[in-house]
Design an enzyme around this catalytic site. Sequence first.
Site, mmCIF file in Angstrom:
data_model
loop_
_atom_site.group_PDB
_atom_site.id
_atom_site.type_symbol
_atom_site.label_atom_id
_atom_site.label_comp_id
_atom_site.label_asym_id
_atom_site.label_seq_id
_atom_site.Cartn_x
_atom_site.Cartn_y
_atom_site.Cartn_z
ATOM 1 C CG ASP A 154 -56.541 10.547 13.502
ATOM 2 O OD1 ASP A 154 -55.651 11.099 13.490
ATOM 3 O OD2 ASP A 154 -57.291 10.332 14.583
ATOM 4 C CE LYS A 189 -59.248 7.734 16.416
ATOM 5 N NZ LYS A 189 -59.532 8.881 15.614
ATOM 6 C CE LYS A 230 -57.658 10.063 18.463
ATOM 7 N NZ LYS A 230 -57.561 11.015 17.669
#
Length: 213
Positions: free
Chosen positions: A89, A151, A180
């Site tokens: 991430d 995300k 996400k």
Amino acid sequence: MSLEKYIDHTNLKPTATQADITKLCKEAIEHGFYAVCVNGCHIPLATEVLKGSQIKTAAVIGFPLGAMSTKAKVFEAMDCIKNGADEIDMVINIGWLKLKEVDAVRDEIGAIKQAIGNNILKVIIETCYLTNEEKKLACTLAVDAKADFVKTSTGFGTGGATLDDVALMKSVVGNKLKIKASGGIKTKKEALQYIELGVSRIGTSSGPALIEQ
């Protein structure tokens, strides 16, 4: 899928100890979460605790500001993968995005994706700092760079995920990338609302409480 399979059970606190990370991983095993998400220094421990389970390990890089060099981010990502991470991430360089340095942002995402190969790359755009046009641009660049997810948030900015932001992101990425939602999701009702909008993962430190509601 059942709700627990959407959850990246998360502890990114600077004060997290080995005991905290062990607890996080054991909770993930107990509840059958999809992944745990931790800082890079905890990846070897998380990998060891999760050995034999189906639960993935995700490491954050360039976290939480996104302002280090591309070379440093690439090294950090490769190091996390070497130590057992399944997913990365990453935080984009928000200043570059605001300056519309589109090549630099796209190339950085692409360099990290190339470095980690078939491992999943989630691109944190930190929506709380962006205008709607900047959010759209960030999502477009993530698509162009062949990331796997966009995300919403680090959880360390001035705000977390919102339903409006996720809807906006979905309008740009469609089915090209997954989404996400992360930051501030504390209830089962909220989580299900995000999933209905098309979110594939929920990043939360409240996984057990959320499932038990």
